[in-house]
Design an enzyme around this catalytic site. Structure first.
Site, PDB file in Angstrom:
ATOM      1  N   TYR A  99       5.481   2.198  -8.234  1.00 24.71           N
ATOM      2  CA  TYR A  99       6.440   2.624  -7.192  1.00 24.71           C
ATOM      3  C   TYR A  99       7.875   2.518  -7.710  1.00 24.71           C
ATOM      4  CZ  TYR A  99       8.775   2.830  -2.635  1.00 24.71           C
ATOM      5  OH  TYR A  99       9.576   3.182  -1.576  1.00 24.71           O
ATOM      6  N   SER A 124      14.861   4.096  -3.346  1.00 26.69           N
ATOM      7  CA  SER A 124      14.609   2.776  -2.749  1.00 26.69           C
ATOM      8  C   SER A 124      15.381   1.736  -3.547  1.00 26.69           C
ATOM      9  CB  SER A 124      13.121   2.449  -2.814  1.00 26.69           C
ATOM     10  OG  SER A 124      12.896   1.087  -2.526  1.00 26.69           O
TER      11      SER A 124
HETATM   12  N1  NAP Z   1       9.589   2.063   4.637  1.00 21.63           N
HETATM   13  C1  NAP Z   1      10.316   1.440   3.720  1.00 21.63           C
HETATM   14  O1  NAP Z   1      10.511   0.203   3.789  1.00 21.63           O
HETATM   15  C2  NAP Z   1      10.961   2.195   2.606  1.00 21.63           C
HETATM   16  C3  NAP Z   1      11.850   1.498   1.759  1.00 21.63           C
HETATM   17  C4  NAP Z   1      12.454   2.186   0.715  1.00 21.63           C
HETATM   18  C5  NAP Z   1      12.205   3.539   0.526  1.00 21.63           C
HETATM   19  N2  NAP Z   1      11.344   4.180   1.364  1.00 21.63           N
HETATM   20  C6  NAP Z   1      11.100   5.604   1.107  1.00 21.63           C
HETATM   21  O2  NAP Z   1      11.392   6.319   2.288  1.00 21.63           O
HETATM   22  C7  NAP Z   1      10.550   7.479   2.360  1.00 21.63           C
HETATM   23  C8  NAP Z   1       9.822   7.492   3.690  1.00 21.63           C
HETATM   24  O3  NAP Z   1       9.086   6.283   3.799  1.00 21.63           O
HETATM   25  P1  NAP Z   1       8.291   5.871   5.115  1.00 21.63           P
HETATM   26  O4  NAP Z   1       8.189   4.406   5.086  1.00 21.63           O
HETATM   27  O5  NAP Z   1       8.849   6.565   6.300  1.00 21.63           O
HETATM   28  O6  NAP Z   1       6.835   6.482   4.739  1.00 21.63           O
HETATM   29  P2  NAP Z   1       5.621   6.951   5.670  1.00 21.63           P
HETATM   30  O7  NAP Z   1       5.701   6.342   7.015  1.00 21.63           O
HETATM   31  O8  NAP Z   1       4.385   6.711   4.866  1.00 21.63           O
HETATM   32  O9  NAP Z   1       5.867   8.530   5.806  1.00 21.63           O
HETATM   33  C9  NAP Z   1       5.762   9.339   4.668  1.00 21.63           C
HETATM   34  C10 NAP Z   1       5.915  10.782   5.064  1.00 21.63           C
HETATM   35  O10 NAP Z   1       5.837  11.567   3.868  1.00 21.63           O
HETATM   36  C11 NAP Z   1       4.856  12.597   4.072  1.00 21.63           C
HETATM   37  N3  NAP Z   1       4.278  12.933   2.767  1.00 21.63           N
HETATM   38  C12 NAP Z   1       3.588  12.116   1.918  1.00 21.63           C
HETATM   39  N4  NAP Z   1       3.177  12.802   0.859  1.00 21.63           N
HETATM   40  C13 NAP Z   1       3.613  14.090   1.015  1.00 21.63           C
HETATM   41  C14 NAP Z   1       3.482  15.280   0.276  1.00 21.63           C
HETATM   42  N5  NAP Z   1       2.821  15.322  -0.896  1.00 21.63           N
HETATM   43  N6  NAP Z   1       4.065  16.409   0.743  1.00 21.63           N
HETATM   44  C15 NAP Z   1       4.742  16.389   1.914  1.00 21.63           C
HETATM   45  N7  NAP Z   1       4.889  15.308   2.668  1.00 21.63           N
HETATM   46  C16 NAP Z   1       4.322  14.161   2.232  1.00 21.63           C
HETATM   47  C17 NAP Z   1       3.870  12.006   5.076  1.00 21.63           C
HETATM   48  O11 NAP Z   1       3.126  12.990   5.809  1.00 21.63           O
HETATM   49  P3  NAP Z   1       1.742  13.635   5.279  1.00 21.63           P
HETATM   50  O12 NAP Z   1       0.903  12.488   4.797  1.00 21.63           O
HETATM   51  O13 NAP Z   1       1.176  14.353   6.470  1.00 21.63           O
HETATM   52  O14 NAP Z   1       2.095  14.572   4.179  1.00 21.63           O
HETATM   53  C18 NAP Z   1       4.845  11.290   5.999  1.00 21.63           C
HETATM   54  O15 NAP Z   1       5.413  12.200   6.905  1.00 21.63           O
HETATM   55  C19 NAP Z   1       9.603   7.380   1.148  1.00 21.63           C
HETATM   56  O16 NAP Z   1      10.122   8.155   0.088  1.00 21.63           O
HETATM   57  C20 NAP Z   1       9.646   5.906   0.800  1.00 21.63           C
HETATM   58  O17 NAP Z   1       9.329   5.646  -0.560  1.00 21.63           O
HETATM   59  C21 NAP Z   1      10.712   3.549   2.383  1.00 21.63           C
END
Ligand code: NAP
Length: 254
Positions: free
Chosen positions: A152, A139
């Site tokens: 984070y 990120s």
């Molecule tokens: N959204 C943003 O603005 C943003 C910005 C920068 C970086 N990111 C990064 O991008 C990635 C995805 O973010 P997102 O916003 O799409 O998050 P999200 O909507 O919360 O989705 C997270 C996904 O990860 C899975 N997950 C969580 N813990 C897990 C585990 N222990 N084992 C396997 N799967 C797991 C969840 O499914 P389950 O709970 O069913 O396991 C879900 O499918 C993350 O690494 C986040 O830090 C996001």
């Protein structure tokens, strides 16, 4: 374009799901992982009419046995994936007044070890083949310490360094290590944020940026452009300007 096999962790919702659907729309086969089998199945069902296929491969990325089992199943039933996107992660803001090591440990466990464990399982296969692409989703929050993001940000800064280290070591090998640094993307994760998120983009915009970036040559895939410029500016700002500015700008100044 030849049909690829792609494995994406954390792909039952949010960014990972959007990337999986976009690759499947383009005719590729995508294995998606998360802990919740039901939500994974919903994505598989959603993709039923697409040209490509989506396969459910549930596992908890913090559990080495589960990751190994899922990966072996994928190799047996399909083959070694052409690309892997280590995207699973979570967020939990933590004010200094609520600072606790347990939250730091939890985010390091899911975000950092959740990439390191799959890497331990994957790397021997890719090093043997000397080919394939492995991407780590960190990120822009890992560039500099931001208020309430000590847990984070630390987990994501660790991933940035981890990806750079592997890239440096494997630069002349056939194993293509990439770093994906998203800005704010509207997902269930950011829906928890109560502040106005600058330059917020949709998951489809994020998926397009990731797919385009991974097809290109740059190590770091960072988006959206305006957020990348703003965060790069903060990265190079002297401390004496950065700290008072970010303190006031995020409403933490007295
Ligand atoms: N959204 C943003 O603005 C943003 C910005 C920068 C970086 N990111 C990064 O991008 C990635 C995805 O973010 P997102 O916003 O799409 O998050 P999200 O909507 O919360 O989705 C997270 C996904 O990860 C899975 N997950 C969580 N813990 C897990 C585990 N222990 N084992 C396997 N799967 C797991 C969840 O499914 P389950 O709970 O069913 O396991 C879900 O499918 C993350 O690494 C986040 O830090 C996001």
């Amino acid at each position: 374009m030849s049909q690829e096999l792609i494995w994406i962790t954390g792909a039952s919702q949010g960014i990972g799901k959007a990337v999986a659907l976009a690759y499947a729309k383009a005719g590729h086969t995508v294995a998606i992982s998360a802990r919740n089998r039901e939500t994974l199945q919903q994505v598989v069902d959603e993709a039923a009419s697409l040209t490509g296929r989506i396969l459910s491969l549930s596992c908890d990325v913090t559990n080495k046995d589960q990751v190994t089992e899922a990966f072996n199943q994928l190799i047996e039933e399909e083959r070694l994936p052409d690309r892997v996107i280590l995207n699973a992660g979570t967020h939990q803001p933590m004010a200094a007044s609520e600072f606790n090591a347990e939250t730091v440990s939890k985010l390091l466990q899911i975000n950092t070890l959740g990439a390191a464990i799959p890497l331990e399982v994957l790397l021997p296969h890719y090093l043997e083949r000397q080919q394939g692409q492995i991407s780590i989703v960190a990120s822009v929050a890992g560039y500099r310490g931001l208020p309430t993001a000590s847990a984070y940000g630390a987990s994501k800064a660790a991933l940035i360094n981890l990806a750079e280290s592997l890239r440096a070591e494997l630069y002349s090998s056939g194993v293509d290590i990439r770093l994906i640094n998203p800005g704010f993307v509207k997902t269930p994760l950011t829906d928890k944020n109560e502040f106005d998120m600058p330059f917020l983009i949709s998951v489809d915009e994020a998926a397009n940026a990731i797919i385009k970036g991974l097809a290109g040559k740059k190590f770091e895939v960072v988006f959206p452009t305006r957020m990348a410029i703003a965060m790069s500016f903060l990265k190079w700002l002297p401390d004496r300007i950065f700290f008072p500015m970010i303190n006031r700008g995020t409403g933490h100044g007295r």
